[in-house]
Design an enzyme around this catalytic site. Structure first.
Site, PDB file in Angstrom:
ATOM      1  N   ASN A 176      10.246  -9.802  -0.218  1.00  0.00           N
ATOM      2  CA  ASN A 176      10.163  -9.555   1.577  1.00  0.00           C
ATOM      3  C   ASN A 176      10.869 -10.871   2.068  1.00  0.00           C
ATOM      4  O   ASN A 176      10.249 -11.577   1.420  1.00  0.00           O
ATOM      5  CB  ASN A 176       9.139  -9.294   2.278  1.00  0.00           C
ATOM      6  N   CYS A 221      11.492  -9.310  10.794  1.00  0.00           N
ATOM      7  CA  CYS A 221      11.927  -8.198   9.780  1.00  0.00           C
ATOM      8  C   CYS A 221      12.817  -7.735  10.759  1.00  0.00           C
ATOM      9  O   CYS A 221      13.606  -7.080   9.668  1.00  0.00           O
ATOM     10  CB  CYS A 221      10.670  -7.617   9.097  1.00  0.00           C
ATOM     11  N   HIS A 235      14.301  -1.729   5.586  1.00  0.00           N
ATOM     12  CA  HIS A 235      13.530  -2.983   5.506  1.00  0.00           C
ATOM     13  C   HIS A 235      12.634  -3.429   3.795  1.00  0.00           C
ATOM     14  O   HIS A 235      11.583  -2.238   4.253  1.00  0.00           O
ATOM     15  CB  HIS A 235      12.678  -3.506   6.445  1.00  0.00           C
TER      16      HIS A 235
HETATM   17  O1  UT7 Z   1       8.078  -7.660   6.879  1.00  0.00           O
HETATM   18  C1  UT7 Z   1       6.417  -7.658   7.437  1.00  0.00           C
HETATM   19  C2  UT7 Z   1       5.673  -6.962   7.986  1.00  0.00           C
HETATM   20  N1  UT7 Z   1       4.398  -6.895   7.122  1.00  0.00           N
HETATM   21  C3  UT7 Z   1       4.691  -5.157   6.155  1.00  0.00           C
HETATM   22  O2  UT7 Z   1       5.506  -5.005   7.133  1.00  0.00           O
HETATM   23  C4  UT7 Z   1       3.801  -6.008   5.413  1.00  0.00           C
HETATM   24  C5  UT7 Z   1       2.768  -4.569   5.116  1.00  0.00           C
HETATM   25  N2  UT7 Z   1       1.409  -5.205   4.741  1.00  0.00           N
HETATM   26  C6  UT7 Z   1       1.413  -4.191   3.251  1.00  0.00           C
HETATM   27  O3  UT7 Z   1       2.689  -4.622   2.197  1.00  0.00           O
HETATM   28  C7  UT7 Z   1       0.114  -4.349   2.815  1.00  0.00           C
HETATM   29  O4  UT7 Z   1      -0.797  -4.106   3.288  1.00  0.00           O
HETATM   30  C8  UT7 Z   1      -0.104  -5.204   1.974  1.00  0.00           C
HETATM   31  C9  UT7 Z   1       0.479  -5.610   0.692  1.00  0.00           C
HETATM   32  C10 UT7 Z   1       0.176  -7.255   2.723  1.00  0.00           C
HETATM   33  C11 UT7 Z   1      -1.780  -5.551   1.258  1.00  0.00           C
HETATM   34  O5  UT7 Z   1      -2.304  -4.747   0.809  1.00  0.00           O
HETATM   35  P1  UT7 Z   1      -3.540  -3.234   1.065  1.00  0.00           P
HETATM   36  O6  UT7 Z   1      -3.023  -1.562   0.715  1.00  0.00           O
HETATM   37  O7  UT7 Z   1      -3.559  -2.618   2.867  1.00  0.00           O
HETATM   38  O8  UT7 Z   1      -4.375  -4.030   0.179  1.00  0.00           O
HETATM   39  P2  UT7 Z   1      -5.437  -4.713   1.379  1.00  0.00           P
HETATM   40  O9  UT7 Z   1      -4.929  -6.062   2.691  1.00  0.00           O
HETATM   41  O10 UT7 Z   1      -6.485  -3.572   1.953  1.00  0.00           O
HETATM   42  O11 UT7 Z   1      -6.553  -5.602   0.690  1.00  0.00           O
HETATM   43  C12 UT7 Z   1      -7.505  -4.699  -0.280  1.00  0.00           C
HETATM   44  C13 UT7 Z   1      -7.991  -5.633  -1.102  1.00  0.00           C
HETATM   45  C14 UT7 Z   1      -9.203  -6.354  -0.395  1.00  0.00           C
HETATM   46  O12 UT7 Z   1      -9.900  -6.961  -1.227  1.00  0.00           O
HETATM   47  P3  UT7 Z   1     -11.483  -6.103  -0.599  1.00  0.00           P
HETATM   48  O13 UT7 Z   1     -11.903  -6.790   0.988  1.00  0.00           O
HETATM   49  O14 UT7 Z   1     -11.621  -4.307  -0.372  1.00  0.00           O
HETATM   50  O15 UT7 Z   1     -12.681  -6.308  -1.400  1.00  0.00           O
HETATM   51  C15 UT7 Z   1      -8.331  -8.065  -0.876  1.00  0.00           C
HETATM   52  O16 UT7 Z   1      -8.845  -8.479  -0.340  1.00  0.00           O
HETATM   53  O17 UT7 Z   1      -7.046  -6.176  -1.864  1.00  0.00           O
HETATM   54  C16 UT7 Z   1      -7.110  -7.589  -1.799  1.00  0.00           C
HETATM   55  N3  UT7 Z   1      -5.969  -7.877  -1.815  1.00  0.00           N
HETATM   56  C17 UT7 Z   1      -6.205  -8.750  -3.380  1.00  0.00           C
HETATM   57  N4  UT7 Z   1      -6.236  -8.613  -4.805  1.00  0.00           N
HETATM   58  C18 UT7 Z   1      -5.582  -9.085  -6.232  1.00  0.00           C
HETATM   59  C19 UT7 Z   1      -5.202  -8.115  -0.975  1.00  0.00           C
HETATM   60  N5  UT7 Z   1      -4.394  -9.706  -1.744  1.00  0.00           N
HETATM   61  C20 UT7 Z   1      -4.177  -9.254  -3.221  1.00  0.00           C
HETATM   62  C21 UT7 Z   1      -3.889  -9.364  -3.833  1.00  0.00           C
HETATM   63  N6  UT7 Z   1      -4.411  -9.626  -5.587  1.00  0.00           N
HETATM   64  N7  UT7 Z   1      -2.490 -10.641  -4.355  1.00  0.00           N
END
Ligand code: UT7
Length: 328
Positions: A283, A112, A253
């Protein structure tokens, strides 16, 4: 001293639009979750072709804006993590498709942060006097490495390409004024693609184990991205004796709207001075920053004399910021 300035910009988004509702149709996710956690409403998908096609379309628009032919380009730098193939480089394929008969060039891999790393590289060729016209392209066909059954990652990415032309600039105080880039390979585990390289060459096993897709620990990356992107942006403003009041545009980004907002907050910038297009493209990795520049310039919001901070964070980890006084 000769500095480098961006003299043209161009963006290409493939036609096919995939809204969040598509993922609702087969995954345990919702439009509401995706919008509130990421800011993404839809993304573009390249149905036929490869990363070089995204790059070529963006490059054509850039050269058309400058009113020059491809044979005038000296060097082509392509930042990508989704090259058409390992070799030859995507830059070679772009050179050929574009008809840039006098250019050399190469690919650069910094995920990225790829565009910022390539921009800093292109700036050196201009400042040293070696080249007069360098095309810096960020392009990624992220759908080629997405596991469409993994809701943690497949909702985040899209396909796109964007380019800038760098040329010498003699006007005091304009052009690319400063840049700072960082690399920390200890972040490898949090965001990578396991197979396809020399560590795990493609085999039946790597395919069956889904090792040719993006693997991301989203939470871990989120935490370091928020701090890394803000710190480097604040640093570059300070070390150029500016304050947040002097910054007309932050161009972050586009990985997550919450990371973008938090970076702006930490810099003391209102969101009306932050370029955002993640809602429409998701992204697109190396293409996000130049695509924002192109869209905001074309719509007249980015103007000559604006102080612009480009900021990125991505796999590696890689991160960085570039300060530009916009000259066109
Ligand atoms: O560009 C390269 C660099 N990358 C980034 O900068 C990405 C950085 N990370 C993020 O943008 C975020 O961490 C995500 C968008 C990927 C995830 O968001 P989050 O608020 O950190 O969610 P999480 O990973 O903590 O997940 C929270 C919950 C989980 O469920 P449990 O374990 O709490 O039951 C996930 O399984 O949300 C669940 N979850 C979803 N739920 C519905 C993860 N993806 C989804 C989804 N729909 N698509």
């Amino acid at each position: 001293m000769t500095t480098a300035a961006i003299t043209a910009v161009g963006h290409y988004a493939p036609e096919k639009v995939v809204p969040n509702s598509y993922y609702e149709s087969y995954l345990d996710t919702t439009d509401e979750w995706i919008i509130s956690r990421t800011g993404i409403r839809e993304r573009r998908v390249l149905e036929h072709g490869a990363t070089s096609d995204l790059a070529v379309e963006a490059a054509k628009k850039t050269l058309a804006m400058r009113g020059i032919g491809p044979e005038e380009v000296d060097c082509i730098l392509v930042a990508t993590v989704t090259p058409d193939m390992f070799f030859p480089s995507t830059a070679a394929l772009v050179q050929h498709k574009l008809g840039a008969t006098n250019a050399w060039g190469f690919d650069l891999s910094a995920a990225c942060s790829g565009f910022l790393f390539a921009l800093a590289t292109g700036v050196q060729f201009i400042q040293s006097g070696v080249h007069k016209k360098v095309l810096v392209i960020g392009a990624d066909k992220m759908t080629s490495i997405m596991d469409m059954s993994d809701r943690n990652t497949c909702i985040l990415f899209g396909d796109g390409g964007a380019a800038v032309l760098l040329e010498p600039n003699e006007e005091e105080g304009y052009g690319v004024l400063d840049w700072v880039n960082y690399l920390d390979g200890s972040g490898m585990e949090a965001l990578h693609m396991k197979a396809g390289g020399s560590l795990h060459p493609a085999s039946m096993e790597t395919v069956q184990n889904k090792m040719h897709y993006i693997t991301q620990d989203g939470k871990a990356v989120f935490k370091v991205a928020v701090v890394g992107m803000a710190d480097v942006s604040i640093d570059i403003v300070k070390r150029n004796n500016l304050t947040s009041d002097d910054i007309d545009w932050l161009v972050p980004h586009q990985a997550n709207m919450r990371i973008i907002q938090s970076t702006a907050d930490r810099m003391g910038l209102d969101m009306d001075r932050v370029m955002v297009n993640i809602d429409r493209y998701g992204n697109t990795t190396a293409a996000t920053i130049p695509s924002c520049l192109a869209e905001y310039y074309e719509s007249g919001r980015l103007k000559r004399g604006d102080n612009v901070v480009l900021a990125s964070f991505g796999a590696g980890y890689t991160w960085g910021a570039t300060l530009i006084r916009w000259s066109i």
